[in-house]
Each structure stands twice: as structure tokens, then as C-alpha cells.
Design an enzyme around this catalytic site. Sequence first.
Site, PDB file in Angstrom:
ATOM      1  N   HIS A 254       0.775  -1.246   0.000  1.00 13.02           N
ATOM      2  CA  HIS A 254       0.000   0.000   0.000  1.00 13.02           C
ATOM      3  C   HIS A 254       0.807   1.297   0.000  1.00 13.02           C
ATOM      4  CE1 HIS A 254      -3.884   1.698  -0.106  1.00 13.02           C
ATOM      5  NE2 HIS A 254      -4.490   0.827   0.649  1.00 13.02           N
ATOM      6  N   TYR A 368     -13.830   4.789   9.886  1.00 18.26           N
ATOM      7  CA  TYR A 368     -12.962   5.329   8.845  1.00 18.26           C
ATOM      8  C   TYR A 368     -13.465   4.856   7.487  1.00 18.26           C
ATOM      9  CZ  TYR A 368      -8.560   5.826   6.142  1.00 18.26           C
ATOM     10  OH  TYR A 368      -7.604   6.155   5.211  1.00 18.26           O
ATOM     11  N   SER A 370     -12.124   5.421   3.408  1.00 15.03           N
ATOM     12  CA  SER A 370     -11.125   6.115   2.604  1.00 15.03           C
ATOM     13  C   SER A 370     -11.763   6.748   1.373  1.00 15.03           C
ATOM     14  CB  SER A 370     -10.006   5.163   2.198  1.00 15.03           C
ATOM     15  OG  SER A 370     -10.549   4.103   1.467  1.00 15.03           O
ATOM     16  N   THR A 381      -5.091   9.921  -0.301  1.00 18.12           N
ATOM     17  CA  THR A 381      -6.445   9.705   0.230  1.00 18.12           C
ATOM     18  C   THR A 381      -6.738  10.715   1.322  1.00 18.12           C
ATOM     19  OG1 THR A 381      -5.616   8.169   1.896  1.00 18.12           O
ATOM     20  CG2 THR A 381      -6.422   7.198  -0.171  1.00 18.12           C
TER      21      THR A 381
END
Length: 540
Positions: A254, A368, A370, A381
Site C-alpha cells: 500500500h 474510517y 477512505s 487519500t
Amino acid sequence: MYLSARDSIVLNFNPFVAFIPDPKSEYNDQLTRATNMTVSAIRFLKTLRAGLLEPEVFHLNPAKSDTDTFKRLIRFVPSSLSWYGAYLVNAYPLDMSQYFRLFNSTRLPKPIRDELFTNEKARHLLVLRKGHFYVFDVLDQDGNIVGASEIQAHLKYILSDSSPAPEFPLAYLTTENRDVWAELRQKLASGGNEESLRKVDSAVFCLCLDDFPIKDLVHLSHNMLHGDGANRWFDKSFNLIIAKDGTAAIHFEHAWGDGVAVLRFLNEVFKDSTQAPAVTPQSQPARTDSSVAVQKLNFKLNDALKTGISTAKEKFDATVKTLTVDLIQFQRGGKEFLKKQKLSPDSVAQLAFQMAFLRQYGQTVATYESCSTAAFKHGRTETIRPASIFTKRCSQAFVREPSKHSAGELQQMMTECSTYHSQLTKEAAMGQGFDRHLFALRYLAAAKGIALPELYLDPAYGQINHNILSTSTLNSPVVNIGGFAPVVPDGFGIGYAVHDNWIGCNVSSYPGRNAREFLQCVEKALEDIFDAIEGKCIKT
């Protein structure tokens, strides 16, 4: 943020996205699909490097801008002005600077902070099977794609290798704590493995061939998210995994990029490999000497490295054993139905998660979601914070006192949630969120050696960043399912997609939370939401 994290990248950071099967079932043969997807991936690389990849554009008004006429016209406008023409019709070109890291790239473990490595000159593919490493060229010296029948021959040769799995599979080291792995990698390099490691790092990408079929969607999630740890190089920008029955997925690291770039790649590879396949199930592999073209990498391991691998395997096995994954496919409706009700489909999914957690645990927690900020140069992001006073009020009405509210009142509350969620989404996408801003200030304070401002020591700041519900959505007709692990030990990892006529949700949890039970509550929440929309009474 990613490169400085010292935890293992497996489960903590790397997600997966799985392809739907090839619509022509005979093309799901492992060798056929592996050849076709490899060729399509290299075609994508060639198109990208030639600067011919169609720009990624966010269309606020697709009827006006996502048309052939507009695309034809905009071609003749000089690039210094073309963005202005796009802006006039509410079309926003998105940043594509992450794309070059898709290929020939790897995250290298380093003490304190890892590094991203890219070598665009390398022309070979890395293939993993049964924990063995193989490399062969997929581009020739002029940069042309090697013949598909040759690639097929080399993959067939690898699939027919009957050597037993190695006693100490090297790939387990990529599952380790990053500082531990950095130290072991140093030993590996200095022990005569430098050249082999460079081959792994610089390979165009990593193709993982698994020797078993996929049983069901839960097995698919486990296999593509972590597998057995021996047949993935988790540091690679992405691993293209193809199981014995042709089930395919992308598992990606990532730090270098986000879902937007990976989804574009995934869509193009699926489209090209199914509409213009390089080989057919009847194709004969080239008559070539694969034993010369394919190089099997052998690593010299001393006792310290063998111990390191065994320890990494023990840790990895113990951790993945604790992960539960489960999923639902809610068939009562999706995007089409919700849009007719003038409700944001994403807001409905997020409201269902809030209702589910309230039903299961009796509280509202930090959540959360994104959101891509690729409308900005080098945008990554921003966080959407879906838990709000609106979702809390609406959840309590549905879960705790449904009989006190008419369907009309519930509909009104859902509309408020939808309006607010859409506003939050727009703000996040346009750089008006607060999470990345605060992260940057915190980073700058540390970089300048300034004492951490009090805000960051406040328990409330700690709580809002302990995201018990971590959610992410990727929408594409060619995605079967996607997922990731919880980001905190007492959390849920929620990968979801609101399709045209159904809603899919893939949830992971560790002991202390129950993914199966949570999903039952999500299903109940969606049933209640759809009942309220249809004016029916809500059952407690």
C-alpha cells in the site's frame, strides 16, 4: 505513514481485490488464464510507458463530459488549456503519478523507514510456485512483448516442476516486522544472494501460481489476503495470484499507491484478457527450451537466516489463525433502487454499519472510510468520517425505538444522513477533510523537533484514530470481492460494494469481535432500511 510503520505489512496494510471468473469457462484453465493475464498486464505496461493510457477522469456530469464527442473535441485543445475545457463541463482529470510504481517496483525493508525501489530497465517476470522463485524475460531487448506462446511454454515448464517445497521458504521473511526483516535482508544480501534479491526487486511484477482450487468466497479471501505465506512476495508492488481453478486476484502493497490505480489496472487487464486473449485453451505452447530461458533462483541460507525464516513462519501462522473472514450478499436491491429514492448508496451502506455495531455492542465508535484525493497533484487519500450525529440519531431510532417512529420519520432521518454523508464525501475528495491535515502538522512537528502540540496528546484524538470500523469500497463489474484485515485488534475490516441490484460486504475480525454476528446485524440493518423505504413497520 506507510513506510515508517514497523508492523508486518501482511494483514496490517496490504489488501486484495479478486477478479470475477473469465466469462468463457474454458479460459479459466490456470495456464491459459495466467498466460493471458500476464500478456495483458505487459500490454498495459507498454501503453502506460508510451504515454497512451487514456487519462483517468472524474466526471461530475457524465452525460456532458463522458462522451465520444467531448473526447474528440478536447483532443484538439492544447494541453495547457485542455484542463480548463474539462473543468467547464465538470470533468476533473485525476493524478496518475502513482502508476509508474505498479511495475518493476518493491518496498525494501530498512531500519526506521522503508524505501520504495523501481528499476524500469528490468525485463523479467518473477513467478512463485510452491515457494520456489523463477524468472524469465517477458520483454525482449527492444522492449517488445515476448511471444505469448513462449510465455505459455515457460509457465507450463514452471507448473510441471515436481521439486518438493523448500524446507525454508524465503517469502516468510516479507511477513516479518520491518526492522527484523531489514536486519535479515542485510544478512541475506551479504551472504551471496545480492543478485537474486535484485532480480526479485526489479521484476516487472510477481505472478503467484497456487496448486489448489478455491473452495468458496471465504477461502478466496483468506488465500488472497494472506495465503500460507510461502508463495507470495508481500513487498512487491503487487502479486497477481492465480489458483489451480483460474481464480485470480491482485494482492498489493500500500505504500506506493491506492485503490484507484490498482482498480484501473485490474479493469484493463480483465477487459483485455477476456476480449483479446493472447492464447486460447487450444493454443500450443512454443517449442522452446524453457530450461534455458527460465532461471530458478537459489538462495544461500546460513543458520541465522534459517532460524529467521522459522520464526517468521511461526509468527505468521499464529497471527493468521486468529483472523476470521465472513461475507454477505444482500439481494433486495442496490444502487438503482436507492438512487430512485434520492439516497446516496454509499450513505446507506455506512448507515447499516453504524446500526449493526449499535445493535451488537450498544455504542457508536470511530469509523474510517477512505476517499481518493487524486483530483490533486500527487493526491493520495483523505478520510471520510461516516459516524455522525445524524447516523447516531438514525441508528438509535431504528435499533432502540423503531415503534416510536413512523416510516416517514425514519425516511426523513435517512435523507439527512444521506445529505450529510454526501457533503463529507465531497469535502474529503476536494481536500477539505481534517485527518491528513492534522497528520501533516504532526509529522512536521516531529521533523522539526518541536514538542508535540497538546491536541495530539488528547485522549479524544487517540480515540478518533483508533478506528474500530475501518471501511473501504471499490466498485467495478469485474471485481468479485475485495478485503483487508482490521486496522486495530478490536476492530472490523469492512470491504464492501453497492452494485446495481445488490450489496456485497466482506468483513474480517480478530478474537474479541465476531465478524459473523456483525454481518447478521448488517443484514438486519439493510432489511430494516429497505422496509422503512417501502413504508413497512420495523420489527425489533
